[in-house]
Design a protein around this motif. Structure first.
Motif, mmCIF file in Angstrom:
data_model
loop_
_atom_site.group_PDB
_atom_site.id
_atom_site.type_symbol
_atom_site.label_atom_id
_atom_site.label_comp_id
_atom_site.label_asym_id
_atom_site.label_seq_id
_atom_site.Cartn_x
_atom_site.Cartn_y
_atom_site.Cartn_z
ATOM 1 N N GLY A 184 0.794 -1.225 0.000
ATOM 2 C CA GLY A 184 0.000 0.000 0.000
ATOM 3 C C GLY A 184 0.823 1.270 0.000
ATOM 4 O O GLY A 184 0.278 2.352 -0.188
ATOM 5 N N LEU A 185 2.136 1.163 0.238
ATOM 6 C CA LEU A 185 2.952 2.372 0.299
ATOM 7 C C LEU A 185 3.901 2.443 -0.890
ATOM 8 O O LEU A 185 4.638 1.497 -1.168
ATOM 9 C CB LEU A 185 3.761 2.416 1.605
ATOM 10 C CG LEU A 185 2.937 2.584 2.880
ATOM 11 C CD1 LEU A 185 3.839 2.486 4.111
ATOM 12 C CD2 LEU A 185 2.203 3.916 2.887
ATOM 13 N N THR A 186 3.873 3.582 -1.579
ATOM 14 C CA THR A 186 4.806 3.809 -2.678
ATOM 15 C C THR A 186 6.083 4.438 -2.126
ATOM 16 O O THR A 186 6.109 4.923 -0.985
ATOM 17 C CB THR A 186 4.214 4.769 -3.718
ATOM 18 O OG1 THR A 186 4.007 6.040 -3.087
ATOM 19 C CG2 THR A 186 2.891 4.262 -4.254
ATOM 20 N N ALA A 187 7.113 4.458 -2.949
ATOM 21 C CA ALA A 187 8.367 5.091 -2.527
ATOM 22 C C ALA A 187 8.116 6.565 -2.210
ATOM 23 O O ALA A 187 8.697 7.127 -1.284
ATOM 24 C CB ALA A 187 9.419 4.943 -3.617
ATOM 25 N N TYR A 188 7.215 7.180 -2.983
ATOM 26 C CA TYR A 188 6.910 8.583 -2.700
ATOM 27 C C TYR A 188 6.187 8.725 -1.360
ATOM 28 O O TYR A 188 6.461 9.657 -0.596
ATOM 29 C CB TYR A 188 6.058 9.182 -3.838
ATOM 30 C CG TYR A 188 5.722 10.626 -3.575
ATOM 31 C CD1 TYR A 188 6.711 11.601 -3.679
ATOM 32 C CD2 TYR A 188 4.458 11.006 -3.173
ATOM 33 C CE1 TYR A 188 6.435 12.928 -3.393
ATOM 34 C CE2 TYR A 188 4.163 12.325 -2.880
ATOM 35 C CZ TYR A 188 5.155 13.288 -3.001
ATOM 36 O OH TYR A 188 4.876 14.593 -2.703
ATOM 37 N N ASP A 189 5.298 7.785 -1.046
ATOM 38 C CA ASP A 189 4.631 7.810 0.268
ATOM 39 C C ASP A 189 5.667 7.734 1.385
ATOM 40 O O ASP A 189 5.552 8.426 2.400
ATOM 41 C CB ASP A 189 3.674 6.618 0.414
ATOM 42 C CG ASP A 189 2.472 6.714 -0.512
ATOM 43 O OD1 ASP A 189 2.115 7.838 -0.888
ATOM 44 O OD2 ASP A 189 1.905 5.657 -0.858
ATOM 45 N N LEU A 190 6.670 6.876 1.205
ATOM 46 C CA LEU A 190 7.684 6.721 2.249
ATOM 47 C C LEU A 190 8.433 8.031 2.464
ATOM 48 O O LEU A 190 8.698 8.428 3.599
ATOM 49 C CB LEU A 190 8.680 5.615 1.887
ATOM 50 C CG LEU A 190 8.109 4.219 1.649
ATOM 51 C CD1 LEU A 190 9.230 3.212 1.439
ATOM 52 C CD2 LEU A 190 7.227 3.773 2.797
ATOM 53 N N SER A 191 8.748 8.713 1.358
ATOM 54 C CA SER A 191 9.504 9.957 1.535
ATOM 55 C C SER A 191 8.608 11.040 2.140
ATOM 56 O O SER A 191 9.052 11.842 2.950
ATOM 57 C CB SER A 191 10.124 10.408 0.216
ATOM 58 O OG SER A 191 9.136 10.917 -0.634
ATOM 59 N N ARG A 192 7.345 11.028 1.801
ATOM 60 C CA ARG A 192 6.437 12.005 2.421
ATOM 61 C C ARG A 192 6.308 11.731 3.923
ATOM 62 O O ARG A 192 6.375 12.662 4.740
ATOM 63 C CB ARG A 192 5.056 11.959 1.775
ATOM 64 C CG ARG A 192 4.055 12.813 2.575
ATOM 65 C CD ARG A 192 2.648 12.795 2.049
ATOM 66 N NE ARG A 192 2.345 11.553 1.401
ATOM 67 C CZ ARG A 192 1.655 11.474 0.268
ATOM 68 N NH1 ARG A 192 1.207 12.553 -0.306
ATOM 69 N NH2 ARG A 192 1.405 10.295 -0.275
ATOM 70 N N PRO A 213 9.187 18.499 -3.804
ATOM 71 C CA PRO A 213 9.363 17.051 -3.635
ATOM 72 C C PRO A 213 8.417 16.234 -4.515
ATOM 73 O O PRO A 213 8.711 15.097 -4.832
ATOM 74 C CB PRO A 213 9.031 16.807 -2.158
ATOM 75 C CG PRO A 213 9.118 18.135 -1.499
ATOM 76 C CD PRO A 213 8.813 19.163 -2.541
ATOM 77 N N ASP A 214 7.283 16.828 -4.908
ATOM 78 C CA ASP A 214 6.337 16.041 -5.709
ATOM 79 C C ASP A 214 6.436 16.379 -7.197
ATOM 80 O O ASP A 214 5.515 16.131 -7.958
ATOM 81 C CB ASP A 214 4.902 16.233 -5.203
ATOM 82 C CG ASP A 214 4.470 17.686 -5.218
ATOM 83 O OD1 ASP A 214 5.280 18.550 -5.615
ATOM 84 O OD2 ASP A 214 3.324 17.963 -4.825
#
Lengths: 434, 508
Positions: free
Chosen positions: A401-409, B365-366
């Motif tokens: 459920g978590l993307t690499a972008y989610d992890l960085s956010r 960042p996005d």
């Protein structure tokens, strides 16, 4: 900071054991190709420092392509590889693996050559069959599984209590909102519902090795650069000669093969990817490939270790492994989004980077000067990748459920909480992440 | 460079160039072939509309497209069919993995569809009839002659109504379309298209021409020495010794989308606290446009190629709204066409391009999370159906229920890279542009993710800080049917009509 390591246990499957092995591996799954974290053979969920892992049967499905070079296909026996990425040192992890999943691993590897003789020495056997990648990519060096889970829990907890706080103080008063959120986190921490473990100190040995690598490689390259400069006209002459004469493949992948691959895909926000094929014949291609993999590994380790590999931001872990006496290359990655989106990202954003490495593989669309062409030939490229792709028998990701972008956010949310935010703009930006 | 008048419009079906907007009546007929020989006879004489501009504008139009099974029944050889894309050959519903990718799960699952629910249920061909007001009855009588009656069996007529460019939810529709670059004026080079352009290579929509990669999409090519009837087909530009069965043809994707108009407005009204102005605002954020078509995305000062600078509804991109404060990232039209170029904003020259190419110099960042638009465009030719229900009526608890929706029709040259990508990565993707727990607010399904995570919210970024979140969106749009079809060029249509029926006997 706790650095990440990889393992890849590789063993030839015993004659006649293929179907037994496939059936055994299937018992580990809860969905097609997707591991049950609590399966009895390798209970992945119990390894709290394991990010991703997979079991793949490497078969030379495209071995015949090398006939286009006038060569007979190299013999290859189907091989089981078990690979993963984890936090900390390799040896201690393999020991943990042998400890927590010993009986299961014995069962699995009993289907492989050379194991039945000494099942008592599992750990030793694992170490002997571990293959190191020639290049390795980690989305964010130092981000541990524990950190991922803690930061995700933090984000969820903040997101759950934010609406109530907005009702109480309004959405305009960002300082009050922040203050209340911080108090909420403090209370949750005290109640033991949230924890935010401080990063562990970076192991001294790793620090030193990393520094030596960081400085050593450029130094060596600098030393040999005069040689390379002198040799470059010959290099490029030979390269162009090969690029012009390389056979051009435009073979459509078999529909059943695509079906077998796609049935595993798009069940989570992330997917797994394996490609396996021959390195183009000749020493020239092999040396070129080795140098480029060295450079790739270097840039992944020292430059692209903060959430992006050039313009690609969807890869969690990836590795390039030379096998079978450098005659074959295996690439494995964990990426976000659909296969089609992944391919298009490659073509439209980093065709040049892909060409550098993969143009040394048999079946790749023709390149010019190593970087031009290649993946830019969309259809040919998609065909070749699908043709060389192999399914994973079992795939595990510790944070579905978590993307690499989610992890960085999530990491940015945590950082924003731990540092002092001075300006309203900063606070609003932080609040917008939740 | 080509002169527009040089383009082979007379071999192209009109729908690729014109939406037949003035022909307000339409009738989409799904047919099965009852008698192949009679069907071919009818097809040979069918008055199919070509894209050649004529004056005055015709008062009727007819377009034809075939499913793979339809071509098979008409005797097109398997070797020829094998040249089509896998998506077309397998079909929209032939494969559970495709359904999952397209979001055809849960309530959208093909098992509930009224037509096309499995490959054997896909009609052999689809006839799109268009006529001026009150002209359809006469036009249908002309089309459905005796030979037609012998040849075909009517499976279903997809309802369409003239809602005067307002789709059932009440929004002005059909505003954004790619501008097809018939003259091939624009370069497709990967190094020349940093910014968004609305101009699109012909090969993205029509087979047999260079696409946005400057390449020819795979399609059936036929050796005229082996198949003499192929002699009438145009030659393949990229392979002059072969005849191009695909040239001037296109894939036609149809999906019947039921719209729950009262459900949509009642949810939005409740979520807006029953305040009409807020209701309009929230609905507009979900769509990305106000009901009159005004986009929420900021207008751009410089010219977007393929869009008139004074175009009040299309002269915008999201470059100046990266956070989504004006138009939410997850808004329907931002998902359906994010108006991105090959590079994120800020590439002004060689150096900045070089820096961005290696992934550096990110302003936010996005940044750079969304693919370049030009490889994922669709030519939309859908028509709406159902009685008009204004929002003011729809919010009432006793709002009249009725069948309302959209016969979604798009034309593309590559089903998987265009239609399926947009549907999967952009519309039903829960990670589009960095959003979380949301699919397209209008047409996404609301099924939870396999890991249990929810996917039924919609968030509006807010300059004040915290995003405004709407939760538990009901499903407003349900798929009721669909299929992949091939709309041939007119010479290819003659080839189909001429193909010998024994061919199919041999291969089957």
């Amino acid at each position: 900071m706790m650095p990440q390591s990889t393992f890849m246990i590789s063993a030839v499957i015993r004659q006649g054991q293929m179907e037994t092995l496939r059936a055994l591996l299937r018992t580990m799954n809860e969905g097609v190709g997707h591991a049950d974290p609590r399966n009895s053979l390798i209970p992945f969920g119990r390894f709290d420092r394991l990010h991703v892992a997979r079991l793949v049967i490497l078969e030379a499905r495209t071995a015949d392509e090398i006939k286009a070079y006038g060569l007979e296909p190299y013999a290859w026996r189907p091989t089981l590889v078990f690979l993963g990425d984890f936090d900390g040192e390799r040896d201690s992890f393999l020991a943990e693996l042998a400890g927590l999943a010993g009986p299961g691993l014995v069962k699995i590897f009993s289907c492989c050559e050379g194991f039945a003789d000494n099942p008592g020495q599992l750990l030793q056997w694992l170490k002997e069959h571990d293959i190191r990648p020639k290049a390795n990519y980690i989305n964010w060096i130092g981000r541990t599984v524990r950190q991922v889970h803690e930061e995700d829990a933090l984000h969820q907890s903040l997101a759950a209590c934010l609406p109530g706080i907005i009702d109480a103080v309004g959405r305009e008063n960002c300082r009050a909102l922040r203050q209340k959120l911080l108090s909420h986190v403090e209370l949750e921490k005290q109640a033991g519902r949230l924890s935010l473990t401080a990063p562990e100190p970076t192991p001294m040995g790793w620090k030193i090795r990393n520094l030596l690598h960081k400085l050593g490689i450029p130094l060596i390259l600098l030393l040999v650069s005069p040689l390379f400069l002198l040799g470059s006209p010959i290099f490029f002459w030979r390269l162009r000669q090969l690029e012009r004469s390389d056979p051009d493949f435009f073979i459509r992948p078999d529909r059943d093969h695509i079906q077998e691959l796609s049935v595993q895909e798009d069940r989570d926000v992330s997917n797994q990817f394996n490609v396996f094929g021959d390195v183009k014949p000749g020493l020239f291609r092999l040396l070129t490939l080795k140098v480029l993999l060295l450079l790739l590994d270097y840039s992944a380790r020292h430059v692209y270790n903060r959430g992006f590999l050039t313009r690609i931001r969807t890869i969690h872990f990836a590795r390039w492994v030379l096998m079978d006496n450098n005659r074959r290359i295996y690439f494995a990655s964990n990426y976000d989004g659909s296969h089609e989106a992944y391919m298009d990202d490659f073509i439209n954003k980093v065709a040049w980077g892909l060409n550098l490495v993969f143009s040394n593989g048999v079946g790749y669309p023709p390149t010019r000067w190593l970087v031009k062409g290649g993946a830019e030939q969309e259809q040919k490229y998609k065909y070749t990748l699908r043709r060389h792709q192999l399914p994973s028998e079992v795939w595990y990701k510790a944070y579905p459920g978590l993307t690499a972008y989610d992890l960085s956010r999530n990491s940015r949310i945590r950082q924003g909480m731990e540092i002092r935010q001075e300006s309203d703009a900063e606070i609003r930006e932080w609040l917008s992440l939740i | 460079m080509k002169n527009p008048t040089d383009f082979d419009f007379h071999d192209l079906q009109a729908l690729l160039r014109f939406g037949h907007g003035q022909l307000t009546e339409s009738c989409f007929m799904l047919l099965n072939i009852a008698d192949p020989a009679a069907a071919k006879e009818w097809l040979r004489r069918a008055p199919v509309s070509s894209a050649k501009a004529v004056s005055p504008i015709p008062t009727t139009a007819l377009q034809i497209a075939f499913s793979v099974e339809g071509l098979r029944v008409l005797g097109v050889r398997e070797e020829v069919l094998a040249g089509f894309s896998d998506e077309f050959i397998v079909g929209m519903t032939g494969d559970e993995s495709r359904s999952r990718r397209l979001g055809d799960t849960g309530k959208n699952s093909p098992e509930y569809w009224q037509w096309g629910s499995d490959p054997s249920q896909v009609p052999h061909l689809v006839l799109l009839l268009y006529a001026q007001k009150d002209g359809m009855t006469a036009w249908r009588e002309t089309i459905e002659n005796d030979r037609f009656a012998a040849a075909f069996q009517l499976v279903r007529v997809l309802p369409t109504d003239d809602l005067e460019d307002i789709e059932p939810f009440g929004f002005t529709d059909g505003l954004s379309q790619p501008s097809i670059d018939w003259e091939a004026r624009q370069s497709t080079d990967l190094h020349d298209c940093d910014r968004y352009s609305n101009r699109l290579a012909v090969g993205e929509l029509v087979l047999g021409y260079p696409n946005e990669y400057g390449l020819y999409t795979t399609r059936p090519l036929i050796d005229p020495h082996e198949d003499e009837s192929a002699a009438l087909l145009p030659g393949a530009e990229d392979n002059p010794s072969l005849k191009d069965f695909g040239r001037n043809g296109s894939y036609l994707v149809i999906r019947q989308l039921h719209q729950d108009v009262p459900g949509f407005w009642q949810y939005v009204d409740r979520e807006a606290g029953f305040v009409p102005a807020k209701r309009e605002q929230l609905a507009a954020s979900m769509v990305g446009r106000k009901r009159n078509g005004t986009p929420l995305g900021p207008f751009v000062a410089e010219n977007i190629p393929g869009i008139a600078q004074n175009d009040p509804v299309n002269n915008f991109t999201y470059e100046d709204d990266p956070a989504g404060h004006k138009c939410p990232i997850g808004a329907h039209i931002r998902r359906a066409n994010p108006r991105t170029g090959d590079f994120p904003p800020g590439v002004t020259g060689f150096i900045s391009r070089f820096i961005k190419m290696f992934g550096f110099g990110q302003r936010r960042p996005d940044e750079d999370l969304i693919a370049s638009s030009r490889f994922h465009r669709l030519l939309r030719r859908g028509r709406n159906y159902g009685p008009i229900l204004p929002p003011e009526e729809a919010i009432k608890p006793d709002a009249p229920e009725a069948e309302r929706g959209l016969q979604f029709v798009v034309l593309v040259a590559n089903i998987s890279r265009q239609f399926e990508f947009v549907q999967n990565a952009w519309l039903v993707g829960t990670a589009f542009g960095g959003v979380q727990h949301e699919r397209d607010p209008l047409l996404g399904g609301r099924e939870p993710l396999p890991d249990g995570g929810t996917a039924d919210s919609f968030t509006r970024p807010d300059p004040a800080g915290p995003r405004q979140k709407s939760c538990q969106l009901p499903q407003f749009v349900t798929v009721g049917g669909g299929g992949y079809f091939f709309m041939p060029g007119l010479r290819a249509l003659q080839y189909i009509a001429a193909s010998s029926l024994t061919g199919s006997d041999k291969s089957s």
